[in-house]
Design an enzyme around this catalytic site. Structure first.
Site, PDB file in Angstrom:
ATOM      1  N   GLU A 274       0.791  -1.596   0.144  1.00 42.09           N
ATOM      2  CA  GLU A 274      -0.221  -0.031  -0.295  1.00 42.09           C
ATOM      3  C   GLU A 274       0.892   1.340  -0.263  1.00 42.09           C
ATOM      4  OE1 GLU A 274      -2.650  -0.745   3.612  1.00 42.09           O
ATOM      5  OE2 GLU A 274      -3.866  -2.014   2.097  1.00 42.09           O
ATOM      6  N   ASP A 353      -8.399  -9.341   3.988  1.00 48.01           N
ATOM      7  CA  ASP A 353      -7.654  -8.251   5.108  1.00 48.01           C
ATOM      8  C   ASP A 353      -9.169  -8.113   5.688  1.00 48.01           C
ATOM      9  OD1 ASP A 353      -6.838  -6.040   6.018  1.00 48.01           O
ATOM     10  OD2 ASP A 353      -7.328  -4.836   4.589  1.00 48.01           O
ATOM     11  N   GLU A 381     -12.535  -2.777  11.646  1.00 49.84           N
ATOM     12  CA  GLU A 381     -12.701  -2.305  10.683  1.00 49.84           C
ATOM     13  C   GLU A 381     -14.338  -2.661   9.859  1.00 49.84           C
ATOM     14  OE1 GLU A 381      -9.293  -1.927   8.391  1.00 49.84           O
ATOM     15  OE2 GLU A 381      -9.938  -1.013   7.065  1.00 49.84           O
TER      16      GLU A 381
HETATM   17  C1  BDP Z   1      -6.046  -2.064   6.022  1.00 45.12           C
HETATM   18  C2  BDP Z   1      -6.021  -1.014   6.831  1.00 45.12           C
HETATM   19  C3  BDP Z   1      -5.288  -0.278   6.554  1.00 45.12           C
HETATM   20  C4  BDP Z   1      -3.645  -0.632   6.973  1.00 45.12           C
HETATM   21  C5  BDP Z   1      -3.796  -2.122   6.411  1.00 45.12           C
HETATM   22  C6  BDP Z   1      -2.699  -3.248   6.728  1.00 45.12           C
HETATM   23  O1  BDP Z   1      -7.958  -0.761   5.860  1.00 45.12           O
HETATM   24  O2  BDP Z   1      -5.324   1.018   6.998  1.00 45.12           O
HETATM   25  O3  BDP Z   1      -3.039   0.469   6.878  1.00 45.12           O
HETATM   26  O4  BDP Z   1      -4.853  -3.025   6.869  1.00 45.12           O
HETATM   27  O5  BDP Z   1      -2.997  -3.534   7.803  1.00 45.12           O
HETATM   28  O6  BDP Z   1      -7.419  -3.740   7.144  1.00 45.12           O
HETATM   29  O7  BDP Z   1      -1.692  -2.457   7.134  1.00 45.12           O
END
Ligand code: BDP
Length: 667
Positions: A274, A353, A381
């Protein structure tokens, strides 16, 4: 307030017989050594005895005639460094640890037993934690915001500075230690430029103060670091892990950190994920990247906790080979054997996720020579953001009990992460925290149960979700048994309820992009994140089979590969995760997929409404502050679940053109 105290209420003991029994041992607390953790244990006992029994205990070094005796037995071979033994000896209660950490856990165990009204005979016994590493990851930013935080702002930072309210951090440490947590990373895995200073002399003095507090409670402090720190801090032009200057930079950095915090836990790293920097930038792999940091930390006993949440977040949905679910395994499994032994891979429970339902990541058990830690998400989340009730302990239990077949039948995930399956040097469980500076810590008061339950499971994954709930409820709300049963039922119904009115049959992702709250069936369908359901007028689901799909199923050991790959054996609740099917496909339950969607969405919204009713039946049995706070959240959930129901049902009615058999209203 009662909401602030969570499960450490220490209410006055009302049962006369218990009160007498406890009072015998509560007049003296004898502590055979002075150390931060032993002092914290004694202080906790003293405070609790005062509040529960009205006894002002004397704390001293000498052995008492009657009282609690905290002592160290270095040679006790039945204890690990964090284990304890509690034994009655006449009018004395002996709490023995191999180190002072054992004393702390023993003290909290005693208090848990007293708060749940156990006779001392039942509190006796020997306990060692199942998992060596029992971590919490804070996703807090130094501006005070929290990534995926649903309970207010950070308790650690405000306005780009460390907080002055160290008392709250100490109370957090008490809560963590009381359920056995022994490691905390205090900053977001997405390390912004400003937080890169956490590993410099600008912020290390503040970090060290936080570490001092946690140390008293047996908790090691970790920091998330930016892989590109040497560049970000302006020292070097590269962060290439094979470049000598970079390696030396990290060695110096580690040395500096340890001058401030001698027992520093180590680094948590999100790399090549990301938009975070990582070794891929330099054509290196994740063993190169993590080993460089590991080498720097090794002389000081530090760990590198390297996250496996590595995937292409800019992908073309037509490219089936880059199925996001495959990513962690594809990137890491080939590297088994290449990591240094102070590197631990931290792997999310599912391959996507933290969805309400996912299969277990196939990487567990697939890397015999590489330390592994599982990562759960306590912060909700994707499970209602602490506005909806969702007790996650049953989900975590399912994951920990999942049989990987890595060494044949009986190779559960919990045996991988407790280190026993492959005799890992380091292993355990980590999770993203759900707390913030809301008065009640977790936004939804009942979400305290997830915080509590997470910790208890890391200590002992064999505890049942019912026992954990019962412990939590009786400490949090008191001894009324019928009240306890009502709340326990609410908790245990909550995950199935949430699942039923959100994304169906394991497909996930029908949420609003970015903030991830509320329904949006196509929110992620035509974007680059690798998160699809492939719904059209004929059917829905992601084909991850070997023959016609992404081949993800082949990442599992044979038994599970066959189980998921065949539409005949694949369980209903994960059907759409693994298979693309027509709406008329008949499930094992006997319903068609489309009828299942309608049924569960109508029923789920009804059940959410029932939660409000059920809670109301407890009106006079819960203090008004907490009763009202929970009621508000449940009402909001009931309303919001109708929105979920209507959006999802309407979408699939329009797509499929198939009527609800029961002729309920779909717009
Ligand atoms: C996702 C989230 C994000 C996190 C990412 C992570 O949306 O905000 O930074 O995982 O685990 O669930 O790095």
């Amino acid at each position: 307030s009662k909401s602030y105290k969570c499960w450490l209420q220490y209410d006055a003991v009302v049962n006369q017989q218990r009160k007498e029994e406890y009072s015998v041992i509560a007049k003296v607390i004898s502590k055979q050594l002075d150390s931060p953790a032993a002092d914290a244990a004694a202080a906790e006992l003293k405070m609790a005895f005062e509040s529960m029994l009205g006894i002002h205990a004397e704390v001293k070094h000498e052995k008492p005639e009657a009282g609690v005796l905290l002592s160290i037995a270095e040679s006790a071979d039945y204890l690990t460094d964090e284990g304890f033994e509690i034994k009655k000896e006449g009018s004395r209660l002996l709490i023995t640890g191999k180190t002072d950490k054992g004393l702390l856990y023993g003290a909290f165990h005693l208090l848990r037993g007293m708060q749940t009204g156990e006779p001392l005979a039942k509190i006796e016994g020997i306990q060692n934690p199942a998992n060596p590493l029992r971590m919490i990851n804070q996703w807090d930013n130094i501006d005070g915001s929290i990534e995926r935080g649903y309970a207010g702002a950070s308790i650690f930072y405000e306005n780009n500075e460390f907080t002055k309210d160290l008392g709250r951090i100490q109370d957090y440490a008490r809560l963590l230690a009381s359920v056995g947590i022994n490691g905390v990373s205090i900053n977001n895995v997405n390390v912004h430029k400003i937080e890169t200073d956490m590993i410099t002399s600008v912020l290390l003095p503040d970090v060290a103060k936080i570490a001092d507090i946690f140390r008293q409670y047996g908790i090691r402090l970790f920091l998330s670091v930016n892989f590109a720190s040497p560049i970000e801090l302006g020292d070097l032009k590269t962060a290439d892990p094979l470049e000598e200057s970079v390696r030396q930079w990290w060695k110096n950095k580690a040395e500096e950190v340890y001058t401030y915090i001698p027992d520093f836990g180590g680094f948590v790293v999100k790399a090549d994920s990301e938009h975070r920097p990582g070794p891929f930038t330099y054509g290196r792999n994740h063993a190169d990247g993590s080993n460089m940091l590991a080498e720097a930390l090794a002389p000081f006993g530090g760990l590198v906790i390297w996250r496996c949440f590595v995937y292409n977040c800019m992908q073309d949905w037509r490219d089936r080979k880059t199925d996001r679910a495959r990513a962690a395994y594809d990137h890491f499994e080939p590297l088994d054997g290449q990591f240094l032994d102070n590197v631990i891979l931290q792997i999310k429970n599912g391959p996507m996720d933290f969805q309400v339902r996912e299969p277990v990541t196939p990487l567990f058990g697939a890397m015999p020579k590489t330390n592994q830690v599982i990562e759960f998400q306590v912060t909700q989340e994707y499970t209602g953001q602490q506005r909806h009730l969702c007790y996650l302990v049953p989900q975590w239990k399912e994951v920990l009990n999942f049989d990987t077949y890595a060494k044949g039948k009986g190779s559960a995930v919990k045996q991988v992460v407790d280190g026993s399956m492959y005799e890992y040097k380091h292993s355990g469980i980590a999770a993203v925290s759900n707390i913030g500076n809301d008065e009640n810590w977790t936004g939804h008061t009942l979400a305290q149960a997830n915080f509590y339950g997470y910790g208890r499971l890391t200590w002992n994954p064999e505890l049942s979700s019912e026992d954990i709930a019962k412990e939590w409820i009786s400490q949090t709300f008191g001894p009324d048994e019928s009240m306890q049963q009502v709340i326990s039922h609410m908790l245990h119904d909550s995950w199935p309820i949430y699942e039923s009115y959100t994304a169906p049959l394991g497909v996930g992702w029908m949420v609003n992009p970015e903030h991830h709250y509320g329904p949006n069936v196509d929110g992620y369908e035509y974007s680059v994140w690798g998160t699809y359901h492939f719904a059209d007028c004929n059917g829905i689901g992601v084909d991850r089979t070997i023959e016609s799909g992404t081949g993800y199923t082949s990442q599992y050991f044979k038994e599970n590969e066959r189980y998921y790959n065949s539409i005949d054996t694949c369980p209903d609740n994960l059907l759409l995760f693994f298979h693309h099917v027509p709406y008329t496909h008949v499930l094992k339950s006997g319903e068609t997929v489309i009828q299942h969607i309608y049924n569960t969405h109508f029923e789920g919204a009804d059940e959410a409404a029932n939660l409000v009713e059920t809670w109301c039946s407890l009106k006079d049995r819960i203090d008004p502050q907490r009763f009202d706070a929970v009621l508000k959240r449940l009402e909001e959930q009931a309303e919001h679940s109708k929105q979920w129901r209507d959006r999802i049902n309407t979408y699939f009615y329009r797509k499929s053109g198939i009527e609800d058999k029961q002729k309920r209203t779909i717009y």
